[in-house]
Design a protein around this motif. Structure first.
Motif, PDB file in Angstrom:
ATOM      1  N   UNK A 121       0.850  -1.202   0.000  1.00 27.45           N
ATOM      2  CA  UNK A 121       0.000   0.000   0.000  1.00 27.45           C
ATOM      3  C   UNK A 121       0.883   1.249   0.000  1.00 27.45           C
ATOM      4  N   UNK A 122       1.484   1.547   1.155  1.00 31.23           N
ATOM      5  CA  UNK A 122       2.334   2.739   1.258  1.00 31.23           C
ATOM      6  C   UNK A 122       3.783   2.470   0.874  1.00 31.23           C
ATOM      7  N   UNK A 123       4.178   1.203   0.879  1.00 30.78           N
ATOM      8  CA  UNK A 123       5.564   0.852   0.564  1.00 30.78           C
ATOM      9  C   UNK A 123       5.603  -0.331  -0.397  1.00 30.78           C
ATOM     10  N   UNK A 124       6.683  -0.395  -1.161  1.00 33.21           N
ATOM     11  CA  UNK A 124       6.975  -1.551  -1.987  1.00 33.21           C
ATOM     12  C   UNK A 124       8.355  -2.093  -1.618  1.00 33.21           C
ATOM     13  N   UNK A 125       8.541  -3.387  -1.795  1.00 32.60           N
ATOM     14  CA  UNK A 125       9.854  -4.003  -1.657  1.00 32.60           C
ATOM     15  C   UNK A 125      10.404  -4.324  -3.046  1.00 32.60           C
ATOM     16  N   UNK A 126      11.659  -3.943  -3.251  1.00 33.88           N
ATOM     17  CA  UNK A 126      12.376  -4.274  -4.479  1.00 33.88           C
ATOM     18  C   UNK A 126      13.562  -5.148  -4.090  1.00 33.88           C
ATOM     19  N   UNK A 127      13.924  -6.058  -4.971  1.00 35.56           N
ATOM     20  CA  UNK A 127      15.011  -6.990  -4.647  1.00 35.56           C
ATOM     21  C   UNK A 127      15.920  -7.170  -5.850  1.00 35.56           C
ATOM     22  N   UNK A 128      17.225  -7.311  -5.547  1.00 37.36           N
ATOM     23  CA  UNK A 128      18.127  -7.708  -6.622  1.00 37.36           C
ATOM     24  C   UNK A 128      19.198  -8.660  -6.106  1.00 37.36           C
ATOM     25  N   UNK A 129      19.541  -9.613  -6.964  1.00 35.30           N
ATOM     26  CA  UNK A 129      20.646 -10.531  -6.691  1.00 35.30           C
ATOM     27  C   UNK A 129      21.945  -9.840  -7.072  1.00 35.30           C
ATOM     28  N   UNK A 130      22.959  -9.977  -6.235  1.00 33.83           N
ATOM     29  CA  UNK A 130      24.232  -9.296  -6.477  1.00 33.83           C
ATOM     30  C   UNK A 130      24.985 -10.011  -7.597  1.00 33.83           C
ATOM     31  N   UNK A 131      25.227  -9.292  -8.689  1.00 34.40           N
ATOM     32  CA  UNK A 131      25.990  -9.850  -9.810  1.00 34.40           C
ATOM     33  C   UNK A 131      27.393  -9.256  -9.883  1.00 34.40           C
TER      34      UNK A 131
END
Length: 248
Positions: A121-131
């Motif tokens: 709602x007020x926040x989103x989670x973003x994710x990335x794998x370290x390359x």
């Protein structure tokens, strides 16, 4: 023994230090709340209404954005050396549904915050794998193998290191000074004051000693790496309470 470069980078990006986010072909950098999950992937907690959220919207036809996390170590006490700077990069994507809920649990394990209740709602989670990972210290930059980074573990003492150093200095100064003099083979008083611990990690103590203007740093290794602050307390007990240890 001492932390490997991969362990240092995992420690710096674990989520206990402030971070900046740089995005390819976007204005910035942006301040961001982040942690790493058990696999070393970076999680970003991003307000829905923010410049960072807007910058993380992928270009048309893409689902990910090239992202770099930039973390600078903050020395835990006056006179303590910095562990340097870590840069990790990958392709960030927004998480939704069950993926977002599982990631929120991973985030809360490292950095509990009520804002995680508002993910979606007020926040989103973003994710990335370290390359790609780099470690910068004393003017030199070293590339870290991504597999070595993923296999490494953050130091379990880093989050409480400042409190540990303050406790040793404020409440156990005489005992620590006597113990360090013995380990360093020094006797009597020193013009620069007693030796003092300036950094602690799972492998040992970094000690500052010597005359003013000519201070030296020496590592005193533990017999084996410690798993957590409780194990460190048991290990240091003979140093802090020598009389009690002698009666045991």
């Amino acid at each position: 023994m001492r932390p490997s470069p991969a362990e240092i980078v995992r420690t710096l990006v674990a989520g206990r230090l402030p971070a900046l986010v740089h995005l390819a072909q976007r204005p910035g950098p942006h301040q961001a709340r982040h942690v790493t999950d058990p696999d070393g992937r970076v999680l970003l907690l991003v307000p829905v209404v923010s410049d960072l959220a807007a910058a993380l919207v992928p270009p048309d036809g893409d689902t990910e954005v090239a992202t770099v996390l930039d973390v600078l170590d903050l020395p835990p006490a006056a006179g303590a050396p910095s562990l340097g700077r870590a840069w990790v990069s990958g392709w960030a994507a927004r998480l939704d549904g069950d993926e977002a809920r599982r990631a929120a649990v991973d985030f809360a394990t490292v950095q509990p915050t009520g804002d995680l209740l508002d993910v979606g709602t007020r926040f989103h989670l973003h994710r990335f794998e370290v390359v790609e990972a780099r470690w910068e210290r004393a003017g030199a930059t070293r590339r870290i193998d991504p597999d070595a980074y993923a296999e490494a573990e953050p130091d379990p003492l880093h989050a409480v290191e400042a409190e540990l150093l303050a406790d040793l200095a404020d409440h156990h100064g005489d005992q620590v000074g006597a113990y360090l003099r013995t380990r360093l083979g020094r006797t009597g008083s020193e013009a620069g004051g007693p030796p003092r611990v300036v950094r602690i990690d799972r492998y040992g103590l970094l000690v500052s000693h010597g005359r003013p203007g000519a201070r030296r740093r020496t590592r005193l290794a533990f017999a084996a790496p410690v798993a957590d602050p409780a194990e460190l307390a048991r290990l240091l007990h003979p140093m802090l309470c020598p009389r009690a240890a002698g009666r045991a």
